[in-house]
Design an enzyme around this catalytic site. Structure first.
Site, PDB file in Angstrom:
ATOM      1  CG  HIS A 172      -0.240   0.031   2.539  1.00  0.00           C
ATOM      2  ND1 HIS A 172       0.255   1.181   3.120  1.00  0.00           N
ATOM      3  CD2 HIS A 172       0.055  -0.982   3.391  1.00  0.00           C
ATOM      4  CE1 HIS A 172       0.816   0.874   4.289  1.00  0.00           C
ATOM      5  NE2 HIS A 172       0.719  -0.424   4.470  1.00  0.00           N
ATOM      6  CB  CYS A 189       2.090  -3.337   5.364  1.00  0.00           C
ATOM      7  SG  CYS A 189       0.472  -4.056   5.730  1.00  0.00           S
TER       8      CYS A 189
END
Length: 302
Positions: free
Chosen positions: A197, A210
């Protein structure tokens, strides 16, 4: 009269003999070699791009301004990309690796090979290298695009392994901290909540697991990669493979800084390529990566 005719006959005979001899000499004369045209001497292969790098330490704001004084906006963006960092984070005391040759095509600076043979039978592959903090997109083994990342910090590292694209969301709120907004989120570890992301890049691994990216890179994966296919909450088709490799050395300087000493230091090493070969074989052995109607007779094992 006979003498005159005889002289005429001899004269014409001499002329005919002279012409025949001249023609015959021309026929026997060896052909001159025609020099090759310029096109024949030009290699049709594109030249291999090479550059050297220098490591600059930013002394103050004036030094930073003067450093980029002659750079275009695209050149500055390239420098920040190579340093895996956002512009606003570059302050006095920071270090930047800077190439001596600046071109628009980011792929010429890629630490990933242009052709990855183990992936040539896989339509789409996402590779994430923790060691060099970079990702690459491959289509049938051909490099499409690469860019910088920030993976998990030492206490919450991003796990290595072969994963698959699961689901995506244009805007996802973190379950760890609701103030963390994650645009263009693409999950590849469902239960752990790990995915790619857009989020700030500090120039080192800093996430909770992440894979942070620039917005344009996160959006590219969001649009390009495939999600899983479900039937009654059961996976019937895997999404695009995400291959996480390498280990970041938290006790050493950033690996891209070493480009000043060795321009190939960030290239994938043998161990990492061997790992990709293993992942590629696992992909081929998983029936959820294939649709029955797409298989040939040779692919079907009864």
């Amino acid at each position: 009269m006979k003498q005159q005719y005889t002289k005429l006959i001899l004269l014409f005979s001499g002329i005919i003999l002279l012409i025949f001899t001249a023609c015959n000499n021309n026929a026997q004369e060896p052909k001159k070699e025609v020099p090759p045209t310029q096109l024949d001497t030009i290699s049709m292969e594109p030249p291999v791009f090479k550059t050297t790098y220098r490591l600059d330490s930013i002394q103050n704001k004036e030094h930073l301004d003067s450093l980029f004084n002659d750079f275009s906006e695209e050149d500055v963006k390239l420098v920040y990309t190579l340093n895996r960092i956002d512009a606003y984070r570059v302050k006095p005391g920071a270090k930047l690796i800077i190439p001596d040759s600046l071109v628009k095509d980011l792929n010429v600076y890629a630490p990933f090979p242009k052709l990855m043979k183990p992936l040539d039978s896989i339509e789409k592959t996402v590779i994430i290298s923790k060691r060099i903090q970079a990702f690459a997109l491959y289509e049938n083994g051909n490099l499409l695009h690469w860019g910088p990342v920030s993976t998990g910090k030492q206490s919450t590292g991003t796990p290595s392994g072969l994963y698959y694209g699961n689901y995506k969301a244009k805007r996802k709120i973190s379950t760890i901290d609701q103030s963390w907004i994650m645009p263009y989120y693409f999950n590849f570890m469902n239960f752990e909540g790990i995915g790619t992301h857009e989020y700030t890049l500090p120039g080192y691994p800093a996430s909770h697991g992440c894979v942070r990216m620039y917005r344009e890179d996160a959006k590219m994966i969001y649009d390009w990669a495939n999600m899983w296919e479900l039937k009654s909450d059961v996976i019937v088709q895997n999404g695009t493979p995400f291959m996480v490799i390498g280990e970041y050395d938290y006790n050493d300087i950033q690996p891209w800084f070493k480009l000043a000493e060795n321009g190939r230091s960030n290239d994938l090493n043998k161990a990492e390529i061997d790992t990709l070969k293993v992942y590629a074989q696992r992909y081929k052995n998983d029936p959820l990566n294939f649709k029955f109607e797409d298989l040939s007779d040779q692919d079907i094992v009864l």
